[in-house]
Design an enzyme around this catalytic site. Structure first.
Site, PDB file in Angstrom:
ATOM      1  N   LYS A 125       9.677  -2.475  -7.544  1.00 36.98           N
ATOM      2  CA  LYS A 125       8.864  -3.672  -7.227  1.00 36.98           C
ATOM      3  C   LYS A 125       8.959  -4.447  -8.633  1.00 36.98           C
ATOM      4  CE  LYS A 125       5.667  -1.867  -3.828  1.00 36.98           C
ATOM      5  NZ  LYS A 125       5.682  -2.827  -2.863  1.00 36.98           N
ATOM      6  N   LYS A 154      -1.617   6.387   6.309  1.00 36.65           N
ATOM      7  CA  LYS A 154      -0.625   6.318   5.070  1.00 36.65           C
ATOM      8  C   LYS A 154      -1.103   6.643   3.898  1.00 36.65           C
ATOM      9  CE  LYS A 154       2.265   2.866   2.586  1.00 36.65           C
ATOM     10  NZ  LYS A 154       2.657   1.496   2.283  1.00 36.65           N
ATOM     11  N   ASP A 185      11.619   0.147  -0.632  1.00 38.78           N
ATOM     12  CA  ASP A 185      10.272  -0.193  -0.764  1.00 38.78           C
ATOM     13  C   ASP A 185       9.635  -0.410   0.588  1.00 38.78           C
ATOM     14  OD1 ASP A 185       7.870  -1.054  -2.090  1.00 38.78           O
ATOM     15  OD2 ASP A 185       8.310  -3.224  -2.021  1.00 38.78           O
ATOM     16  N   ARG A 197       6.718   3.082   6.481  1.00 38.52           N
ATOM     17  CA  ARG A 197       7.070   3.650   7.891  1.00 38.52           C
ATOM     18  C   ARG A 197       7.683   4.562   8.019  1.00 38.52           C
ATOM     19  NH1 ARG A 197       9.410  -2.363   8.074  1.00 38.52           N
ATOM     20  NH2 ARG A 197       8.091  -2.627   6.580  1.00 38.52           N
ATOM     21  N   ASP A 240       3.269   3.497  -5.251  1.00 40.64           N
ATOM     22  CA  ASP A 240       4.584   3.022  -4.642  1.00 40.64           C
ATOM     23  C   ASP A 240       5.307   2.350  -5.990  1.00 40.64           C
ATOM     24  OD1 ASP A 240       6.784   2.244  -3.123  1.00 40.64           O
ATOM     25  OD2 ASP A 240       5.649   0.612  -2.119  1.00 40.64           O
ATOM     26  N   ASP A 259      -2.212   1.899  -2.298  1.00 40.67           N
ATOM     27  CA  ASP A 259      -1.248   1.989  -0.904  1.00 40.67           C
ATOM     28  C   ASP A 259      -1.576   3.344  -0.232  1.00 40.67           C
ATOM     29  OD1 ASP A 259       1.106   0.708   0.200  1.00 40.67           O
ATOM     30  OD2 ASP A 259       2.550   1.694  -0.578  1.00 40.67           O
ATOM     31  N   GLU A 267       8.922   2.258   2.555  1.00 36.59           N
ATOM     32  CA  GLU A 267       8.818   3.649   2.789  1.00 36.59           C
ATOM     33  C   GLU A 267       7.569   4.123   3.751  1.00 36.59           C
ATOM     34  OE1 GLU A 267       5.399   3.029   0.528  1.00 36.59           O
ATOM     35  OE2 GLU A 267       7.493   2.135   0.271  1.00 36.59           O
TER      36      GLU A 267
END
Length: 459
Positions: free
Chosen positions: A240, A228, A310, A314, A233, A251, A312
């Site tokens: 967030k 990933k 949020d 996956r 993010d 992230d 995102e």
């Protein structure tokens, strides 16, 4: 500066590692002057206790290091890393007290203790250096340490200097080092190439999303690593809160971890075909950001209802995992800083992993214990499948209720893979300094996986 052992030709100060249960016999082997010096400083062989024994001219002639009780040692790892940072500059060697896996862990701990993030602070003075013990594979340990250093360096770099483009540049630099090949699909080219969810997540940023595809090796079993690469993010339109956004430069920790592992595999020249896939995006807010209640169609054709922008990671992993499957690999491994639920379940020190195969799980757990890289098996719990099925689409990217968040995320990803599959839901961050692990980015699970590869792929 690469992490490396000292030149064995250098004059090295001997280190005597003494466990609490060996204290009396160890003191008996010292000279009378050394024994008196140790007693005068109340040396008890407590874990981390260090005594510098002077020579006739006042130089350090010998170092006594306490290794504590078995119970004390079990409450941590890389204890020699703490010793490395406390000793004065110089060259040292481990004279006795450790052997086998414990000696290898100590040598690696010393190397990893030498890592410091200096991109914005400038160089630091060289600390204590270790001559590689004769009974360890020094070259292998240096390769592993530098793979871990690469992971840490990428995670620690702020998003201002580590966006999708910079992550691609880092991937290309690694490929050039090992004569690998990298292809990338960037920006709107993702649409005709059929990576719709990678494009959708990254399109609101002025830093173009991309899919990075590294290949190395032309014979042996096929291993595909998927990392990933969300370089920052914000949470998207489900923004967030500030307290949760502060660490989001990490992230892309999954991408950083698979690149560190790829360095280890390629530098060790393992007899396999390696592929590394990284969906690299920034999840930003703009007028064209994807929205809650949108329904996306993935590369695999499965539709996904967006119930939280949020969640995102996956989404971008799903398209990359679908691509990985098209090559019919022998093993697919995804690594991602995917869910806060995993941190609630196991904390920051364990790398939870998912697999349907008991033999794979056993091999990973055994390897993790051997190389001091702790992992923990989590279940692909089939009864939770209906939690990710919203009815209006094939899948829900963020099931309501807040329960089993790491498991439902793993189940979501499994829908996109037919090949043998292992998923790691890692944290990628050391919240407070520990031996050989300064506060900041850290690799998780990579060394365990490297150790397990011969069993997993029959190398």
């Amino acid at each position: 500066m690469p992490l490396a052992f000292a030149d064995p030709a250098d004059k090295a100060i001997p280190i005597h590692v003494i466990a609490s249960e060996e204290l009396d016999s160890a003191l008996a082997r010292l000279s009378d002057d050394e024994k008196a010096w140790a007693n005068a400083q109340n040396f008890s062989a407590g874990l981390g206790q260090i005594i510098l024994c002077p020579g006739k001219s006042g130089e350090i002639a010998k170092v006594l290091v306490g290794f504590g009780t078995k119970g004390a040692r079990a409450r941590g790892r890389f204890h020699m890393g703490a010793v490395a940072t406390k000793l004065p500059s110089g060259t040292y060697r481990i004279a006795n007290g450790l052997e086998g896996d414990a000696l290898e862990e100590a040598a690696l701990a010393w190397l990893l203790a030498g890592y410091k993030y200096t991109r914005f602070s400038g160089p630091v003075s060289e600390g204590a250096r270790l001559v590689a013990p004769e009974d360890v594979d020094a070259q292998r340990l240096e390769i592993i340490a530098n793979g871990e250093a690469l992971t840490r360096e990428l995670i620690n770099t702020p998003a201002s200097d580590m966006g999708p483009y910079e992550l691609e540049e880092a991937t290309r630099a690694l490929a050039n080092e090992h004569a690998a090949v990298v292809n990338s699909i960037v920006g709107d080219d993702l649409i005709p190439a059929n990576f719709p969810m990678i494009h959708t997540v990254g399109r609101a940023s002025d830093r173009a999303p991309r899919l990075l595809d590294l290949r190395w090796g032309d014979s042996g079993p096929k291993l595909t690593l998927v990392g990933k690469g969300v370089c920052f993010d914000t949470g998207g339109l489900n923004i967030k809160p500030g307290g949760s956004m502060g660490l989001m430069k990490k992230d892309m920790g999954g991408a950083a971890t698979v690149l560190g592992l790829a360095h280890m595999i390629m530098a060790l020249k393992l007899p396999l075909q390696l592929r590394v896939l990284i969906p690299a995006v920034e999840n930003s807010i703009n007028g064209n950001a994807f929205r809650p209640q949108d329904i996306l169609t993935s590369r695999k054709g499965l539709t996904v209802e967006i119930n939280n922008t949020d969640a995102e990671g996956r989404l971008v992993l799903a398209d990359a995992l679908t691509l990985s499957d098209e090559d019919e690999p022998d093993l697919v491994v995804s690594m991602a800083t995917l869910t806060g639920a995993a941190r609630v379940a196991v904390g920051p020190d364990l790398a939870p992993f998912y697999t349907d195969d008991d033999a794979t799980a056993a091999a990973l757990s055994a390897a993790a214990a051997k190389v001091a890289d702790p992992v923990w098996r989590m279940p692909f719990h089939a009864p939770y499948e209906d939690m990710i099925e919203p009815g209006i689409a094939d899948l829900d990217n963020a099931p309501s209720g807040g329960m089993a968040g790491s498991i439902t995320a793993a189940l979501f990803l499994r829908r996109f893979v037919e090949s043998p599959y292992v998923h790691f839901d890692i944290y990628g961050w050391q919240p407070s300094a520990k031996p050989s692990r300064p506060k900041g980015g850290v690799g998780m699970g990579a060394r365990a996986l490297l150790e397990a590869l011969p069993a997993l792929l029959k190398l």
